[in-house]
Design a protein around this motif. Structure first.
Motif, PDB file in Angstrom:
ATOM      1  N   MET A 109      53.165  81.447  22.012  1.00  0.00           N
ATOM      2  CA  MET A 109      53.397  81.709  23.431  1.00  0.00           C
ATOM      3  C   MET A 109      53.769  83.179  23.606  1.00  0.00           C
ATOM      4  O   MET A 109      54.580  83.723  22.865  1.00  0.00           O
ATOM      5  N   ASP A 110      53.142  83.788  24.577  1.00  0.00           N
ATOM      6  CA  ASP A 110      53.348  85.205  24.830  1.00  0.00           C
ATOM      7  C   ASP A 110      54.826  85.508  25.120  1.00  0.00           C
ATOM      8  O   ASP A 110      55.471  84.778  25.868  1.00  0.00           O
ATOM      9  N   ALA A 111      55.368  86.588  24.522  1.00  0.00           N
ATOM     10  CA  ALA A 111      56.791  86.899  24.698  1.00  0.00           C
ATOM     11  C   ALA A 111      57.126  87.163  26.173  1.00  0.00           C
ATOM     12  O   ALA A 111      58.181  86.773  26.665  1.00  0.00           O
ATOM     13  N   ASP A 112      56.188  87.820  26.889  1.00  0.00           N
ATOM     14  CA  ASP A 112      56.432  88.112  28.309  1.00  0.00           C
ATOM     15  C   ASP A 112      56.501  86.833  29.136  1.00  0.00           C
ATOM     16  O   ASP A 112      57.365  86.669  29.993  1.00  0.00           O
ATOM     17  N   VAL A 113      55.544  85.949  28.837  1.00  0.00           N
ATOM     18  CA  VAL A 113      55.513  84.676  29.580  1.00  0.00           C
ATOM     19  C   VAL A 113      56.818  83.926  29.355  1.00  0.00           C
ATOM     20  O   VAL A 113      57.437  83.399  30.283  1.00  0.00           O
ATOM     21  N   LYS A 114      57.258  83.915  28.094  1.00  0.00           N
ATOM     22  CA  LYS A 114      58.493  83.208  27.752  1.00  0.00           C
ATOM     23  C   LYS A 114      59.668  83.805  28.534  1.00  0.00           C
ATOM     24  O   LYS A 114      60.444  83.070  29.171  1.00  0.00           O
ATOM     25  N   ALA A 115      59.762  85.142  28.506  1.00  0.00           N
ATOM     26  CA  ALA A 115      60.880  85.803  29.196  1.00  0.00           C
ATOM     27  C   ALA A 115      60.829  85.491  30.692  1.00  0.00           C
ATOM     28  O   ALA A 115      61.855  85.215  31.326  1.00  0.00           O
TER      29      ALA A 115
END
Ligand code: ASP
Length: 431
Positions: A109-115
């Protein structure tokens, strides 16, 4: 126009309900705000069902126990039911864990999406966390089953307490003389019958209620979140479907009932559970279908189904297995074999204490996460698709209750299959 409505009215009720569901799903996004405004129709429908459930369960359990007249039989049914529920729930969690391990729903999962998700849903998470009950010990759970005030238990729809009181009340009645027992049993039998009539009346408006509920959900649903979490949603729902088409048919086969026959009669209850997201609200209709269409005796159904609405949540168990792995993966937390065993134990226990109401599975998920030391903020990652998963797991939950009731009834010689059933079963056996 009248032609269409006339034809609709003549259609079987379960077909009408299915049409309500499909129309609601399609019309929701188109109707937008209007769909949200007609939601009270759906809520009123749920209230009508919940209104019936406590008197129905109370009356039918007391009458059932009083007419059993055999405490050993009651103990046997109790043991079989609890045994089945524990095994089914543990298998369901385990299957959820395996699916999580195999399909890696959280990997990559993309780090940006997670954040972004963690911050978008932070408020919702706090709200959920505030609802988290402390984790009671097993001794406390057992003590809590005894109601200090049975009327309060009824007022709170606390099924475990209601069942406890109703069973003891029924037992006490069997000890009374026939002359003292009969008037009470007669009254309760009439209450039971009246509630069943009420359920049938309420069911007539089910297509409208289901339409309103589903339209509101689909109008509000965040399709963007669905896309982000597609893999997690597909793995969770896929595992529930797998469980439903493997475990239950096996159980039904052991009970001598053809799965095709079962699902044909039972899918109406599943549609219902799906629309209301509540095993409790589905209970009145489930009792009716299980007894009248599937041939389970009242003695068995009146005990097994209400207990299952609280204790047996196979769909919720699968959801907890997959979600735990998903959240752990997104946070980069590795789980050992011991951890996985902990998940099976905790998720099984967590689902036992939870009531069959919307969204409770996500609340009890926090118990599992806490046990493993996974940050509870992880709930923010799954909350966006909670509703659709809640609907699906509730449909699975109620199926598990009825599969158990059929098995228990079969082993007690209390599965009275209607003629049509017997033929269907024979055909299935012969082929
Ligand atoms: N809504 C589910 C039920 O009523 C419980 C859950 O949230 O998993 O069965």
């Amino acid at each position: 126009m009248t032609g269409i409505f006339g034809r609709l009215r003549r259609m079987q009720l379960h077909t009408q309900i299915l049409i309500g569901l499909l129309l609601g799903a399609v019309a929701g996004p188109v109707l937008g705000d209007v769909a949200v405004r007609i939601k009270p129709l759906g809520d009123a429908f749920i209230n009508l069902l919940i209104m019936v459930v406590v008197p129905l369960v109370m009356a039918s359990l007391i009458v059932g126990t009083a007419s059993l007249g055999d405490l050993r039989k009651l103990g046997r049914i109790g043991l079989k039911t609890v045994g089945y529920y524990v095994v089914a729930t543990a298998l369901a969690v385990a299957l959820g864990l395996v699916a999580g391990q195999v399909f890696d729903p959280g990997a990559g999962m993309d780090a940006d999406v997670k954040a972004r998700m963690l911050s978008d849903y932070a408020g919702v998470t706090q709200e959920q966390l505030a609802r988290v009950a402390e984790k009671p010990s097993i001794a406390e759970l057992l003590v809590r089953i005894i109601p200090r005030n049975p009327f309060q238990a009824m007022a709170e729809t606390n099924f475990l307490q209601i069942i406890f009181f109703a069973l003891l009340f029924g037992v006490a009645l069997t000890i009374l003389s026939e002359q003292r027992r009969k008037p009470v049993v007669d009254v309760l039998e009439s209450v039971n019958d009246a509630m069943i009539v009420l359920v049938k009346l309420v069911m007539r408006v089910a297509p409208i209620g289901v339409f309103a509920l589903i339209a509101a959900v689909s109008a509000q649903f965040g399709y963007g979140v669905l896309l982000t979490l597609l893999k997690y949603v597909v793995v969770t729902i896929g595992t529930m479907v797998l469980f439903t088409v493997s475990f239950y048919p096996m159980s039904l086969y052991l009970s001598g009932m053809s799965p095709a026959f079962f699902f044909k009669r039972f899918y109406e209850v599943m549609v219902f559970a799906f629309s209301t997201s509540s095993s409790n609200a589905t209970l009145p209709i489930n009792l009716q279908v299980t007894e009248e269409e599937l041939g389970v005796s009242n003695d068995v159904a009146a005990f097994v189904l209400p207990l299952g609405a609280t204790v047996n949540m196979n769909g919720t168990a699968i959801y907890q297995g997959v979600s735990t792995i998903f959240i752990a993966q997104v946070f980069g937390i590795g789980l050992s074999a011991g951890d996985l065993l902990t998940v099976v134990l905790t998720a099984t226990l967590a689902s036992i204490g939870a009531a069959g109401v919307p969204g409770i599975g996500m609340v009890t998920l926090t118990i599992v996460l806490t046990q493993l030391g996974i940050p509870l903020e992880g709930i923010a990652l799954v909350v966006g698709v909670e509703r659709i998963l809640d609907m699906t797991r509730t449909a699975v939950n109620v199926t598990g209750d009825t599969a158990c009731a059929i098995w228990v009834a079969k082993t007690e010689g209390e599965l009275r299959l209607p003629e049509a059933t017997r033929q269907a079963t024979d055909v299935a056996r012969a082929s």
